[in-house]
Design an enzyme around this catalytic site. Sequence first.
Site, PDB file in Angstrom:
ATOM      1  N   ASP A  91      86.738  29.431  51.873  1.00  0.00           N
ATOM      2  CA  ASP A  91      87.160  28.280  52.206  1.00  0.00           C
ATOM      3  C   ASP A  91      86.814  27.054  51.346  1.00  0.00           C
ATOM      4  O   ASP A  91      86.429  26.038  51.835  1.00  0.00           O
ATOM      5  CB  ASP A  91      86.745  28.002  53.812  1.00  0.00           C
ATOM      6  CG  ASP A  91      87.486  28.780  54.630  1.00  0.00           C
ATOM      7  OD1 ASP A  91      88.361  29.319  54.229  1.00  0.00           O
ATOM      8  OD2 ASP A  91      87.176  28.574  56.032  1.00  0.00           O
ATOM      9  N   LYS A 134      93.503  33.775  55.536  1.00  0.00           N
ATOM     10  CA  LYS A 134      92.884  34.040  56.755  1.00  0.00           C
ATOM     11  C   LYS A 134      93.571  33.055  57.771  1.00  0.00           C
ATOM     12  O   LYS A 134      93.811  31.890  57.260  1.00  0.00           O
ATOM     13  CB  LYS A 134      91.376  34.114  56.812  1.00  0.00           C
ATOM     14  CG  LYS A 134      90.714  32.852  56.624  1.00  0.00           C
ATOM     15  CD  LYS A 134      89.113  33.091  56.862  1.00  0.00           C
ATOM     16  CE  LYS A 134      88.513  31.903  56.577  1.00  0.00           C
ATOM     17  NZ  LYS A 134      88.429  30.843  57.549  1.00  0.00           N
ATOM     18  N   CYS A 176      82.724  29.107  58.989  1.00  0.00           N
ATOM     19  CA  CYS A 176      83.488  30.471  58.656  1.00  0.00           C
ATOM     20  C   CYS A 176      83.091  31.515  57.967  1.00  0.00           C
ATOM     21  O   CYS A 176      83.158  32.538  57.679  1.00  0.00           O
ATOM     22  CB  CYS A 176      84.736  29.736  57.510  1.00  0.00           C
ATOM     23  SG  CYS A 176      85.948  28.902  58.856  1.00  0.00           S
TER      24      CYS A 176
END
Length: 207
Positions: A17, A112, A145
């Site tokens: 991310d 994702k 995450c």
Amino acid sequence: MNQLEWNPKHSALLIVDVQNDYCHKEGSLAKQDLDVSMVDEMMPNLKSMITSMKEINVPIIYIQTIHEDSTDSETWIKRLKGKNQKNLCRKDTWGAEFYQLEPENNDVIVIKHRYSAFINTRLDSVLRALKIQTLLMAGVSTNICVESTARDGFMLDYDVIFLSDCTAAFSKEAHDMTLQTINQFFGTVATSKEVVKSIHALPVGSE
């Protein structure tokens, strides 16, 4: 910290991310008054780590969050608790693009839609195909995450090396709490420099 045990031939660097909405000062989370300053502090370490891993042919796997109507369940939307983040990392937007990083042709990108990169994605299949046993964890946010992915990786019997200086959270407290939890229950916490230094101490044939 105990001596690191890992084999570059069976390891991958997972970068979670590192995207504009999570990392950029003009991104969605910064506009929600979250502190993204830790990101720029860790980026030089992450970039150096990428270079070091490419030199020894460790695969680089970029995890990219993409949100769209087709994956936004009612339960998933509730995580926002009324906050105005409906445009966070939406498909085909600037916010979803990578921040200061450009994956190369031989790098892997896994999309994702939840905190963990293992939930309803091809990540596990990619790792099995590459014969990966150890996950070098990097990215944002340390306690959300990256931690979620590391925990699930451990549950699936991957060894986890969590890079303390290549991860960033929106507060130092949150960052440090995750490092303590991971190191105690889910893997080993190390700096990128410790990982690179350990390469020279690995048994012959490991590189």
